[in-house]
Design an enzyme around this catalytic site. Sequence first.
Site, short mmCIF file in Angstrom:
data_model
loop_
_atom_site.label_atom_id
_atom_site.label_comp_id
_atom_site.label_asym_id
_atom_site.label_seq_id
_atom_site.Cartn_x
_atom_site.Cartn_y
_atom_site.Cartn_z
N ASP A 1 87.32 61.01 44.64
CA ASP A 1 87.14 59.71 45.29
C ASP A 1 88.33 58.77 45.08
O ASP A 1 89.14 58.96 44.17
CB ASP A 1 85.89 59.01 44.73
CG ASP A 1 84.60 59.67 45.20
OD1 ASP A 1 84.66 60.75 45.80
OD2 ASP A 1 83.53 59.08 44.95
N HIS B 1 87.88 61.63 40.30
CA HIS B 1 88.70 60.64 41.03
C HIS B 1 90.17 61.04 41.05
O HIS B 1 90.75 61.26 40.00
CB HIS B 1 88.57 59.26 40.36
CG HIS B 1 87.19 58.68 40.44
ND1 HIS B 1 86.18 59.04 39.58
CD2 HIS B 1 86.65 57.78 41.31
CE1 HIS B 1 85.08 58.39 39.91
NE2 HIS B 1 85.33 57.61 40.94
ZN LIG Z 1 84.92 55.03 44.45
#
Ligand SMILES: [Zn+2]
Length: 257
Positions: A35, A177
């Site tokens: 992400d 991430h």
């Molecule tokens: Zn996020």
Amino acid sequence: MVSFVRKAVRSVRRRFSGTITHVETAEPLVALTFDDGPDPVITPALLKLLGGHGAKATFFMTGEHAAAYPELVAAVRDGGHAIGNHSWDHPSFPLISGRERRSQIRRCAGVLPGSDRSLFRPPYGHQSTASRRDALLTGHEVIAWSVCVPDWEDHDGEWLADFALQRITPGSVVLMHDGMVDFLGAASPGREATLDAVGRILAALHGRYGFITVPELLRRGKAVRTAWWMEPDLEILNSLQRKSGTPRRYALPELSR
Ligand SMILES: [Zn+2]
């Protein structure tokens, strides 16, 4: 007949309100998801790492970052990975208006090429009934996760990899991430630990698991849906820092408009 109708109604309701967390399958398949990117340093390194293992992943990008690095969006696409929508600039959806939510999703979709634009992951995982409805209204399927690797905290790659490896089972959707829109404390934790962790996960599961995209995983098994209502913590949200730009600050009366 009555039970058939009841079952059908239940299935439609689940489809409407449920959020996909993982997939039911006996095959050793896993979907790694990243992400908040793309990031000019981490994303290319990650693509190289994944490519070395023949692994595919899914990138939930913010529109702001995708618009800043179109060449990285193209590189992710060309690598055979999937791209999902993670809003324009990462607000907590339950705390903004319906109009802004829909505009956040549409504006992000406008800078994401290809056919996987219909996947949406809510920033922070925060979701209310109204924000779930807005994802549906804009034609998006909400994809959450079943394994959340806390790579925004201060852990090294070995710790993060062990955390993930202890939890990955066939059909898992793993959250990590490759970018970081906002962060706790004074400094953004580097993404190097995530890179290191991904290398360790790929090596540990090489030959034992297939690393595939979320759309592919959804084709290979049965989506598991859950009622996913993650409420925002205003105190934490209002203390977050951003690498660039002014951090968003929320007021309680904006809730559930
Ligand atoms: Zn996020």
